[in-house]
Scaffold this motif. Structure first.
Motif, mmCIF file in Angstrom:
data_model
loop_
_atom_site.group_PDB
_atom_site.id
_atom_site.type_symbol
_atom_site.label_atom_id
_atom_site.label_comp_id
_atom_site.label_asym_id
_atom_site.label_seq_id
_atom_site.Cartn_x
_atom_site.Cartn_y
_atom_site.Cartn_z
ATOM 1 N N GLU A 56 -6.101 -14.172 5.657
ATOM 2 C CA GLU A 56 -4.687 -14.882 5.618
ATOM 3 C C GLU A 56 -4.390 -12.958 6.181
ATOM 4 O O GLU A 56 -3.399 -12.895 6.072
ATOM 5 C CB GLU A 56 -4.480 -15.084 4.397
ATOM 6 N N GLY A 57 -5.446 -11.996 6.344
ATOM 7 C CA GLY A 57 -4.665 -10.922 6.894
ATOM 8 C C GLY A 57 -4.625 -9.585 5.752
ATOM 9 O O GLY A 57 -4.304 -8.960 6.006
ATOM 10 N N PHE A 58 -5.294 -9.465 5.016
ATOM 11 C CA PHE A 58 -5.521 -8.637 3.754
ATOM 12 C C PHE A 58 -6.503 -8.124 4.109
ATOM 13 O O PHE A 58 -7.375 -8.314 4.531
ATOM 14 C CB PHE A 58 -5.605 -9.111 2.525
ATOM 15 N N SER A 59 -5.682 -6.795 3.569
ATOM 16 C CA SER A 59 -7.016 -5.355 4.260
ATOM 17 C C SER A 59 -7.913 -5.610 3.162
ATOM 18 O O SER A 59 -8.160 -6.300 1.576
ATOM 19 C CB SER A 59 -5.920 -3.679 3.525
ATOM 20 N N TYR A 60 -9.018 -4.852 2.889
ATOM 21 C CA TYR A 60 -10.195 -4.651 2.103
ATOM 22 C C TYR A 60 -9.432 -4.014 0.789
ATOM 23 O O TYR A 60 -9.201 -4.570 -0.196
ATOM 24 C CB TYR A 60 -11.169 -3.549 2.297
ATOM 25 N N ALA A 61 -8.040 -2.991 0.717
ATOM 26 C CA ALA A 61 -7.499 -2.718 -0.180
ATOM 27 C C ALA A 61 -6.966 -2.913 -1.106
ATOM 28 O O ALA A 61 -6.841 -3.479 -2.449
ATOM 29 C CB ALA A 61 -7.133 -1.384 -0.156
ATOM 30 N N ASP A 62 -6.239 -4.253 -0.333
ATOM 31 C CA ASP A 62 -5.918 -5.415 -0.846
ATOM 32 C C ASP A 62 -6.463 -6.228 -1.659
ATOM 33 O O ASP A 62 -5.994 -6.422 -3.147
ATOM 34 C CB ASP A 62 -4.972 -5.911 -0.091
ATOM 35 N N ILE A 63 -7.959 -6.311 -1.336
ATOM 36 C CA ILE A 63 -8.606 -7.831 -1.999
ATOM 37 C C ILE A 63 -9.417 -7.236 -2.557
ATOM 38 O O ILE A 63 -9.452 -7.329 -4.246
ATOM 39 C CB ILE A 63 -9.377 -8.279 -0.437
ATOM 40 N N SER A 64 -10.262 -5.828 -2.988
ATOM 41 C CA SER A 64 -10.062 -5.194 -3.733
ATOM 42 C C SER A 64 -9.319 -5.296 -5.374
ATOM 43 O O SER A 64 -10.554 -5.195 -6.089
ATOM 44 C CB SER A 64 -10.433 -3.988 -3.464
#
Length: 98
Positions: free
Chosen positions: A16-24
């Protein structure tokens, strides 16, 4: 050890285009684990990520402008720390206006 459900959710968010930081942050999973899990997932940033990157680039440009002035003091730092870079830059300029 994380569950298969968490891994699948991480893959879904990355697609969905989320960054590692967002997902983390959302899933409470280390970025190093995400890196391992998501290395094969193509990253196309979503609008939220793009907007955040553009805002960060704008702030970096402002910092570079201040750096070019060779100023090393603290004027405007309270405003900068508050997250309002426009106010911080205005405070800095005001302090040095004749």
């Amino acid at each position: 050890m994380y569950s298969k459900i968490k891994k699948n959710e991480a893959i879904k968010l990355r697609k969905e285009g989320f960054s590692y930081a967002d997902i983390s942050s959302k899933l409470k999973i280390a970025k190093s684990t995400l890196s391992d899990w998501l290395k094969e997932v193509v990253f196309i940033p979503n609008d939220l990520v793009i907007k955040r990157v553009e805002e960060n680039n704008r702030k970096i440009s402002q910092i570079k402008r201040v750096d070019k002035m060779n100023y090393v003091g603290v004027i405007g730092m309270e405003a900068w720390a508050s997250g309002d870079s426009e106010v911080a830059l205005a405070s800095f300029k005001e302090a040095f206006a004749s």
